[in-house]
Scaffold this motif. Structure first.
Motif, mmCIF file in Angstrom:
data_model
loop_
_atom_site.group_PDB
_atom_site.id
_atom_site.type_symbol
_atom_site.label_atom_id
_atom_site.label_comp_id
_atom_site.label_asym_id
_atom_site.label_seq_id
_atom_site.Cartn_x
_atom_site.Cartn_y
_atom_site.Cartn_z
ATOM 1 N N LYS A 265 31.383 57.480 -92.692
ATOM 2 C CA LYS A 265 31.427 56.071 -93.080
ATOM 3 C C LYS A 265 32.114 55.901 -94.435
ATOM 4 C CE LYS A 265 28.419 52.061 -93.839
ATOM 5 N NZ LYS A 265 27.024 51.555 -93.824
ATOM 6 N N ILE A 266 31.767 56.763 -95.408
ATOM 7 C CA ILE A 266 32.361 56.655 -96.748
ATOM 8 C C ILE A 266 33.844 57.012 -96.708
ATOM 9 C CG2 ILE A 266 32.270 57.554 -99.112
ATOM 10 C CD1 ILE A 266 29.295 58.091 -98.671
ATOM 11 N N SER A 267 34.202 58.030 -95.903
ATOM 12 C CA SER A 267 35.600 58.478 -95.841
ATOM 13 C C SER A 267 36.518 57.426 -95.236
ATOM 14 C CB SER A 267 35.697 59.778 -95.036
ATOM 15 O OG SER A 267 35.386 59.545 -93.677
ATOM 16 N N GLN A 268 35.956 56.491 -94.443
ATOM 17 C CA GLN A 268 36.762 55.461 -93.781
ATOM 18 C C GLN A 268 36.880 54.187 -94.617
ATOM 19 O OE1 GLN A 268 34.705 55.082 -90.047
ATOM 20 N NE2 GLN A 268 35.416 57.096 -89.290
ATOM 21 N N MET A 269 36.495 54.283 -95.880
ATOM 22 C CA MET A 269 36.617 53.148 -96.801
ATOM 23 C C MET A 269 37.689 53.498 -97.832
ATOM 24 S SD MET A 269 32.496 52.539 -97.248
ATOM 25 C CE MET A 269 32.670 51.187 -98.390
ATOM 26 N N PRO A 270 38.985 53.305 -97.474
ATOM 27 C CA PRO A 270 40.092 53.785 -98.310
ATOM 28 C C PRO A 270 40.095 53.225 -99.721
ATOM 29 C CG PRO A 270 40.875 52.258 -96.625
ATOM 30 C CD PRO A 270 39.455 52.562 -96.290
ATOM 31 N N GLU A 271 39.537 52.035 -99.903
ATOM 32 C CA GLU A 271 39.530 51.456 -101.237
ATOM 33 C C GLU A 271 38.402 52.015 -102.108
ATOM 34 O OE1 GLU A 271 39.415 47.263 -100.936
ATOM 35 O OE2 GLU A 271 41.341 47.105 -99.874
ATOM 36 N N ASP A 272 37.490 52.733 -101.500
ATOM 37 C CA ASP A 272 36.374 53.316 -102.252
ATOM 38 C C ASP A 272 36.834 54.640 -102.877
ATOM 39 O OD1 ASP A 272 34.025 54.485 -103.173
ATOM 40 O OD2 ASP A 272 32.828 53.564 -101.560
ATOM 41 N N PRO A 273 36.732 54.811 -104.196
ATOM 42 C CA PRO A 273 37.162 56.079 -104.835
ATOM 43 C C PRO A 273 36.363 57.292 -104.357
ATOM 44 C CG PRO A 273 35.963 54.686 -106.394
ATOM 45 C CD PRO A 273 36.219 53.844 -105.178
ATOM 46 N N LEU A 274 35.226 57.065 -103.711
ATOM 47 C CA LEU A 274 34.435 58.192 -103.198
ATOM 48 C C LEU A 274 34.973 58.722 -101.879
ATOM 49 C CD1 LEU A 274 30.778 56.928 -103.887
ATOM 50 C CD2 LEU A 274 32.127 58.539 -105.243
ATOM 51 N N ALA A 275 35.928 57.988 -101.245
ATOM 52 C CA ALA A 275 36.410 58.371 -99.915
ATOM 53 C C ALA A 275 37.032 59.759 -99.915
ATOM 54 C CB ALA A 275 37.422 57.329 -99.412
ATOM 55 N N VAL A 276 37.858 60.042 -100.911
ATOM 56 C CA VAL A 276 38.537 61.344 -100.947
ATOM 57 C C VAL A 276 37.521 62.486 -101.073
ATOM 58 C CG1 VAL A 276 38.898 61.270 -103.457
ATOM 59 C CG2 VAL A 276 40.397 62.653 -102.026
ATOM 60 N N HIS A 277 36.442 62.270 -101.816
ATOM 61 C CA HIS A 277 35.411 63.312 -101.967
ATOM 62 C C HIS A 277 34.602 63.458 -100.681
ATOM 63 C CE1 HIS A 277 36.312 63.533 -106.224
ATOM 64 N NE2 HIS A 277 36.206 62.200 -106.307
ATOM 65 N N ALA A 278 34.436 62.371 -99.952
ATOM 66 C CA ALA A 278 33.746 62.441 -98.663
ATOM 67 C C ALA A 278 34.561 63.251 -97.662
ATOM 68 C CB ALA A 278 33.484 61.030 -98.137
ATOM 69 N N VAL A 279 35.901 63.083 -97.687
ATOM 70 C CA VAL A 279 36.774 63.859 -96.793
ATOM 71 C C VAL A 279 36.621 65.356 -97.081
ATOM 72 C CG1 VAL A 279 39.168 64.364 -96.208
ATOM 73 C CG2 VAL A 279 38.418 61.981 -96.450
ATOM 74 N N GLU A 280 36.594 65.720 -98.374
ATOM 75 C CA GLU A 280 36.439 67.134 -98.735
ATOM 76 C C GLU A 280 35.089 67.677 -98.273
ATOM 77 O OE1 GLU A 280 38.654 69.212 -100.075
ATOM 78 O OE2 GLU A 280 40.089 67.567 -99.872
ATOM 79 N N SER A 281 34.050 66.878 -98.376
ATOM 80 C CA SER A 281 32.727 67.323 -97.927
ATOM 81 C C SER A 281 32.677 67.478 -96.414
ATOM 82 C CB SER A 281 31.652 66.326 -98.386
ATOM 83 O OG SER A 281 31.520 66.370 -99.791
ATOM 84 N N LEU A 282 33.401 66.586 -95.681
ATOM 85 C CA LEU A 282 33.468 66.730 -94.227
ATOM 86 C C LEU A 282 34.139 68.041 -93.836
ATOM 87 C CD1 LEU A 282 34.339 63.084 -93.108
ATOM 88 C CD2 LEU A 282 32.332 64.402 -92.396
ATOM 89 N N LYS A 283 35.152 68.443 -94.594
ATOM 90 C CA LYS A 283 35.825 69.721 -94.315
ATOM 91 C C LYS A 283 34.842 70.891 -94.453
ATOM 92 C CE LYS A 283 40.450 68.251 -95.800
ATOM 93 N NZ LYS A 283 41.523 68.445 -96.795
ATOM 94 N N MET A 284 33.918 70.760 -95.383
ATOM 95 C CA MET A 284 32.925 71.819 -95.567
ATOM 96 C C MET A 284 31.976 71.914 -94.381
ATOM 97 S SD MET A 284 31.964 71.337 -99.605
ATOM 98 C CE MET A 284 30.755 72.654 -99.531
ATOM 99 N N LEU A 285 31.848 70.821 -93.634
ATOM 100 C CA LEU A 285 30.975 70.821 -92.461
ATOM 101 C C LEU A 285 31.664 71.363 -91.211
ATOM 102 C CD1 LEU A 285 29.183 67.352 -92.798
ATOM 103 C CD2 LEU A 285 28.168 69.605 -93.126
ATOM 104 N N ASP A 286 32.978 71.583 -91.267
ATOM 105 C CA ASP A 286 33.706 72.078 -90.092
ATOM 106 C C ASP A 286 33.090 73.377 -89.596
ATOM 107 O OD1 ASP A 286 35.364 69.971 -90.170
ATOM 108 O OD2 ASP A 286 37.070 71.006 -91.065
ATOM 109 N N GLY A 287 32.834 73.415 -88.339
ATOM 110 C CA GLY A 287 32.263 74.624 -87.755
ATOM 111 C C GLY A 287 30.757 74.614 -87.733
#
Length: 710
Positions: free
Chosen positions: A685-707
């Motif tokens: 949800k946070i990663s899909q809010m492009p205007e939110d400065p936290l979005a980029v950090h949410a994307v990185e955290s999602l990568k950590m969940l891969d697998g």
């Protein structure tokens, strides 16, 4: 020099020199056993140079002579009865050093490099060209040595003799490489008879160890034979050959034998040249060589056999081969074997046919070659020593300790030194185990401080590839290593070595516990911290009681380790102590408690962590403390804390907005530590809010969940 008759000024200077020499010895030891960057090294370098300063007050270099009796200052012995000085002089002499000078321009790095050089293996220094060559390539110019210089004997294509005279060329090389005398004495030696030069050489090599003497004699022989190679063997003057023969004959028997063998084994030698030279030697010279080689069971050089055989085949030869060979103890049949005309009658027909086949094909059958190669490997020194170890082990298993005697222990001691020289730590550990089972009470002298420091130094110099074998030696020997390892661990800056020291201590069990408890009153906090880590594997009442006391230690890192230990022991008092620390007014103590709290699962502790997140003051946001709390809660991973963490992300306070935004980022980064099915929807949800400065950090955290399994 009698002290009673020594002038006061000279006595004072000798005292100053003794003080300097004592610090010089300590300086070498520190550089040998401490890391280069250790403060003890820089301190002793500074102290030693301070001792040297008054000795250089006159502007002249300080020169110390080196003899077997000790160190000399102006031909007077410095403290003749000082054993340490004699040992240090013997060390310097083992490199061929006869004098050493220090100039006023000396710097700490020069003294450091000097000690690095003399801490190297003697054989390594000799084989690489000698001590003078080692100083040349080191760049040290403020410390000068007078020494035997084998590099002088190395021939180059451009080297020429004096007027083509091989003897004159040899004498010049000998004087330049082995003697550091006054110009007047050097001039006399140039024209001295060969016997005088032989006497002077023997005196020069008297204080040099066997390996240095052997290397020098080999280099001398190679130099002479190599120079002779540039001429037709028949063109070398009889006078030159007579002089070198007289020189060889005047050497002591052992040196004479070595010199002759080196000539025979030289890659430059020819049979014609050697026959002309060796034919001039007295019978006893040749007898000594054959006797020495056969007594040792070694291989007689082919060159020497060929010469003896040729000389033996001439009835009028000046060398009586019958006397020579009978003197060697070889026997009448071998005398005949040395004559070509009688050789074949002593070879069995079947063996002779096999030899003929090998000569015709110029090779051994493949099966025979493979078999011989395998057989050769079993005869290598390491294999033989290993088998000897196995034999002694079997003996000890069947013979009671009181009947074993000193012979077994002496053999094991010799093997231990042998395997240490080879850096064969696996075999060393085996010998140590046998020594321990044979008579553990008598091993104190053998596993002394010198042995321990040499083994530890190997780990520093040889690196990770040696760790497994060295660790086996350390854990096998046990208690002698514990205190030195604790000291090493306290000062070690290299992370890999620090981990290795911990591993070694961890493998010694109960012995470590006892030593660690005795050292818990150490004055250095980092030593106590290390001891607490080692005590984590012991949870008996005595250990727990002493660790509890350290929760009040002044240094926060010691208190933190003590709390970790108590939590590891599941001590009921640990959670209460952490709760008290979390409520302490000192921010440093509170932060240390937060970092330890991840080991706790107490509800009150977890609630206090959440309370810290909710605290807010006008003056201080306490970002560092709150970030540590977020990380601790993430490491605990209790889903009940998620609502509080998510509340931080959604809230927007009036004060400290920038710091609060940074704390939000810490929470986003911590979410992957919780169960993926809990946090993935939130991060998406946070990663899909492009205007939110936290979005980029949410994307990185999602990568950590891969697998991760949702």
């Amino acid at each position: 020099m009698n002290s009673a008759s020594t002038p006061p000024d000279t006595r004072a200077e000798l005292h100053q020199a003794a003080t300097f020499a004592a610090d010089l010895i300590v300086c070498r030891s520190h550089i040998q056993f401490y890391p280069d960057s250790h403060p003890a090294v820089s301190a002793i370098l500074k102290k030693t140079l301070g001792r040297l300063e008054p000795l250089l007050a006159g502007g002249k270099p300080l020169t110390l002579g080196v003899t077997r009796q000790g160190l000399l200052l102006n031909e007077a012995l410095i403290e003749p009865n000082n054993v340490k000085f004699r040992e240090y002089a013997a060390l310097l002499a083992s490199f061929g050093i006869i004098a050493i000078s220090f100039t006023a321009e000396i710097q700490p790095e020069d003294l450091f490099e000097f000690n690095r050089i003399i801490n190297r293996q003697r054989s390594e220094i000799w084989e690489s060209g000698g001590i003078i060559h080692a100083f040349d390539i080191s760049g040290v110019r403020t410390i000068m040595v007078q020494a035997i210089d084998p590099s002088v004997f190395t021939l180059t294509d451009g080297v020429q003799g004096t007027d083509g005279d091989t003897w004159a060329f040899f004498v010049q090389k000998l004087l330049k490489g082995c003697f550091n005398s006054s110009p007047e004495k050097m001039h006399k030696l140039l024209s001295a008879p060969p016997s005088r030069l032989a006497f002077e050489l023997a005196a020069m090599l008297e204080g040099v160890p066997e390996e240095g003497r052997s290397y020098t004699l080999k280099a001398l022989a190679e130099c002479y034979v190599g120079r002779s190679l540039g001429q037709d063997a028949n063109m070398i003057s009889n006078d030159s050959l007579d002089k070198i023969s007289a020189f060889i004959s005047s050497l002591a028997p052992k040196m004479r034998c070595d010199f002759i063998l080196n000539i025979c084994n030289s890659s430059h030698a020819t049979t014609e040249f050697n026959e002309r030279l060796l034919n001039r030697l007295p019978d006893e010279g040749m007898q000594e060589v054959v006797q020495a080689v056969t007594a040792q069971g070694a291989h007689v050089p082919d060159m020497l056999l060929n010469i003896i055989q040729r000389l033996a085949s001439h009835a009028e030869s000046t060398l009586d081969s019958d006397v020579l060979l009978s003197g060697s103890g070889v026997g009448a049949k071998v005398q005949t074997l040395m004559r070509e005309r009688d050789l074949e009658q002593y070879i069995p027909p079947g063996y002779l046919q096999t030899l003929t086949t090998i000569l015709a094909t110029d090779r051994l059958p493949d099966a025979e070659s493979n078999f011989l190669e395998e057989l050769r490997k079993t005869m290598e020194a390491e294999q033989l020593e290993s088998k000897l170890t196995d034999i002694i082990d079997e003996i000890i298993m069947v013979i009671p300790p009181e009947k074993q005697g000193e012979g077994i222990r002496n053999n094991l001691s010799n093997q231990l030194n042998y395997f240490m020289e080879l850096r064969d730590f696996k075999s060393m550990a085996k010998v140590c185990r046998i020594l321990g089972s044979a008579n553990p009470e008598s091993n104190t002298a053998l596993f002394n401080s010198d042995f321990v420091q040499r083994v530890l130094k190997f780990a520093e110099t040889l690196g990770r590839d040696s760790f497994t074998g060295i660790r086996e030696v350390i854990t096998t020997v046990g208690s002698p290593f514990i205190e030195p390892l604790i000291d090493k661990l306290a000062m070690e800056e290299n992370r890999s070595l620090r981990r290795f020291w911990f591993d070694c201590l961890g493998g010694m069990g109960e012995m470590v516990r006892n030593a660690a408890l005795l050292r818990l009153n150490d004055e250095q906090w980092f030593v106590i911290r290390n001891l607490l880590v080692m005590l984590r594997n012991f949870s008996d009442p005595e250990v727990v009681q002493k660790v509890r006391k350290l929760t009040e230690y002044p240094h926060p890192k010691v208190r933190s380790e003590a709390l970790k230990n108590l939590l590891h022991y599941r001590d009921p008092a640990a959670d209460k102590m952490i709760l008290t620390e979390l409520q302490h007014p000192d921010p440093a103590r509170k932060l240390a408690a937060v970092q330890v709290a991840e080991m706790s699962r107490d509800k009150d502790v977890m609630q206090q962590l959440l309370n810290i997140l909710e605290t807010s003051g006008i003056a201080d946001f306490q970002l560092e403390l709150k970030s540590a709390v977020v990380q601790t809660l993430a490491n605990i991973g209790n889903p009940s804390t998620l609502p509080k963490l998510l509340n931080i992300i959604s809230s927007t306070p009036l004060l400290h907005r920038n710091k609060h935004s940074l704390l939000k980022i810490e929470v986003i980064r911590a979410l992957p530590h919780f169960r993926p099915d809990y946090v993935r929807p939130i991060l998406l949800k946070i990663s899909q809010m492009p205007e939110d400065p936290l979005a980029v950090h949410a994307v990185e955290s999602l990568k950590m969940l891969d697998g991760a399994t949702p």
